[in-house]
Design a protein around this motif. Sequence first.
Motif, mmCIF file in Angstrom:
data_model
loop_
_atom_site.group_PDB
_atom_site.id
_atom_site.type_symbol
_atom_site.label_atom_id
_atom_site.label_comp_id
_atom_site.label_asym_id
_atom_site.label_seq_id
_atom_site.Cartn_x
_atom_site.Cartn_y
_atom_site.Cartn_z
ATOM 1 N N ARG A 149 29.056 28.356 39.829
ATOM 2 C CA ARG A 149 29.137 27.871 38.456
ATOM 3 C C ARG A 149 29.215 29.034 37.468
ATOM 4 N NH1 ARG A 149 24.000 23.977 38.723
ATOM 5 N NH2 ARG A 149 23.322 25.845 39.864
ATOM 6 N N GLN A 150 28.464 30.102 37.752
ATOM 7 C CA GLN A 150 28.548 31.271 36.894
ATOM 8 C C GLN A 150 29.913 31.937 37.046
ATOM 9 O OE1 GLN A 150 25.603 34.303 37.627
ATOM 10 N NE2 GLN A 150 25.992 35.325 35.669
ATOM 11 N N GLU A 151 30.472 31.888 38.251
ATOM 12 C CA GLU A 151 31.800 32.445 38.488
ATOM 13 C C GLU A 151 32.838 31.792 37.570
ATOM 14 O OE1 GLU A 151 34.433 35.017 40.524
ATOM 15 O OE2 GLU A 151 32.309 34.810 41.009
ATOM 16 N N MET A 152 32.681 30.505 37.327
ATOM 17 C CA MET A 152 33.640 29.781 36.485
ATOM 18 C C MET A 152 33.434 30.058 35.000
ATOM 19 S SD MET A 152 33.996 26.044 38.366
ATOM 20 C CE MET A 152 32.220 25.690 38.377
ATOM 21 N N ALA A 153 32.191 30.377 34.608
ATOM 22 C CA ALA A 153 31.890 30.477 33.179
ATOM 23 C C ALA A 153 31.756 31.911 32.670
ATOM 24 C CB ALA A 153 30.595 29.714 32.876
ATOM 25 N N SER A 154 31.370 32.844 33.520
ATOM 26 C CA SER A 154 31.071 34.210 33.067
ATOM 27 C C SER A 154 32.328 35.088 33.091
ATOM 28 C CB SER A 154 29.994 34.829 33.962
ATOM 29 O OG SER A 154 28.797 34.094 33.881
ATOM 30 N N PRO A 155 32.282 36.194 32.343
ATOM 31 C CA PRO A 155 33.428 37.117 32.335
ATOM 32 C C PRO A 155 33.676 37.674 33.744
ATOM 33 C CG PRO A 155 31.904 37.621 30.541
ATOM 34 C CD PRO A 155 31.213 36.631 31.427
ATOM 35 N N ARG A 156 34.936 37.772 34.104
ATOM 36 C CA ARG A 156 35.314 38.328 35.404
ATOM 37 C C ARG A 156 36.063 39.636 35.187
ATOM 38 N NH1 ARG A 156 38.359 36.500 39.053
ATOM 39 N NH2 ARG A 156 36.969 37.052 40.760
ATOM 40 N N THR A 157 35.872 40.566 36.098
ATOM 41 C CA THR A 157 36.556 41.858 36.012
ATOM 42 C C THR A 157 37.396 42.060 37.262
ATOM 43 O OG1 THR A 157 34.505 42.829 36.863
ATOM 44 C CG2 THR A 157 34.908 43.018 34.512
ATOM 45 N N VAL A 158 38.632 42.461 37.055
ATOM 46 C CA VAL A 158 39.558 42.734 38.156
ATOM 47 C C VAL A 158 40.271 44.044 37.856
ATOM 48 C CG1 VAL A 158 41.556 41.937 39.461
ATOM 49 C CG2 VAL A 158 39.905 40.265 38.581
ATOM 50 N N ILE A 159 40.192 44.984 38.789
ATOM 51 C CA ILE A 159 40.875 46.267 38.654
ATOM 52 C C ILE A 159 42.083 46.243 39.581
ATOM 53 C CG2 ILE A 159 40.647 48.767 38.739
ATOM 54 C CD1 ILE A 159 38.732 47.349 36.784
ATOM 55 N N ASP A 160 43.280 46.392 38.997
ATOM 56 C CA ASP A 160 44.522 46.313 39.759
ATOM 57 C C ASP A 160 44.880 47.703 40.303
ATOM 58 O OD1 ASP A 160 46.935 45.614 40.843
ATOM 59 O OD2 ASP A 160 47.987 45.445 38.924
ATOM 60 N N PHE A 161 45.091 47.787 41.608
ATOM 61 C CA PHE A 161 45.507 49.050 42.224
ATOM 62 C C PHE A 161 46.960 49.014 42.671
ATOM 63 C CE2 PHE A 161 40.874 49.290 43.184
ATOM 64 C CZ PHE A 161 40.625 50.399 42.406
ATOM 65 N N SER A 162 47.652 47.913 42.423
ATOM 66 C CA SER A 162 49.030 47.781 42.880
ATOM 67 C C SER A 162 49.916 48.763 42.134
ATOM 68 C CB SER A 162 49.532 46.352 42.660
ATOM 69 O OG SER A 162 50.881 46.242 43.021
ATOM 70 N N GLN A 163 50.631 49.588 42.893
ATOM 71 C CA GLN A 163 51.559 50.553 42.302
ATOM 72 C C GLN A 163 52.934 50.411 42.951
ATOM 73 O OE1 GLN A 163 49.691 54.349 42.857
ATOM 74 N NE2 GLN A 163 48.194 54.000 41.233
ATOM 75 N N ALA A 164 53.251 49.193 43.378
ATOM 76 C CA ALA A 164 54.523 48.981 44.065
ATOM 77 C C ALA A 164 55.689 49.113 43.097
ATOM 78 C CB ALA A 164 54.554 47.588 44.699
#
Length: 229
Positions: A149-164
């Motif tokens: 439930r917190q996953e749906m409501a709280s801020p999420r952080t994603v660091i992209d490493f894709s350099q294709a």
Amino acid sequence: MNWNELLRLPATLLAILAGIVLLVALAQLLAARQHVRDRRHLAASGHTLLMLVLLTLGIFLGGLAVSLQGYRFLSEEAPVVQIDSRILTPQRWALTLTWPDGATREVRLAGDDFQVDAIVLKWKLPAVLAGLPPLYRLDRISGRYDDARQEMASPRTVIDFSQAGQGDLLDLRKQLPDWLPEVDTLFGSGAFLPLVDGGHYSVSLMRTGALVARPDDATQQRIGQPLGG
């Protein structure tokens, strides 16, 4: 790898033994041919029988060596990244990522766990038997909350490493599926672990293409619960 290391490998020992047995079988074949020329048919029959026994044994040992070699490949792991964690505030973390070549990067994540995802390219059987390992590209690292439930409501952080780029091998496989006939499949693989202050984690890629994340002993104690695998 030196000879001492090679000789410690069961598959290598079996392959060497199979080669010796097959050489002895060849010697029996040559002896049988010589006895046939000398019209000593009984002796020739004995050498032929022994050759067949040794040939069967050599093929069996060789097949067993190949089988063991395959299992050894499946258990090998290639290091992907080392992760060191430091808490900033509750559920906010600074992570230092260290790659095998020594390059480092610091990122900030929110959540209770980190999750590493990669894109993996696996080869078809002939290429695997030839020793080609899976290829991978580290895709992203993200924060993960234990509570859905917190996953749906709280801020999420994603660091992209894709350099294709346009010539990226993995993207070419998607765009031109017939261009790389020895490629078996492309798939995503991920692993996650709880974050603790002062934690140290190792992420590696198995020959199966699965990502594996492991804490060191001190980090495991801080996590406070046993982890499978």
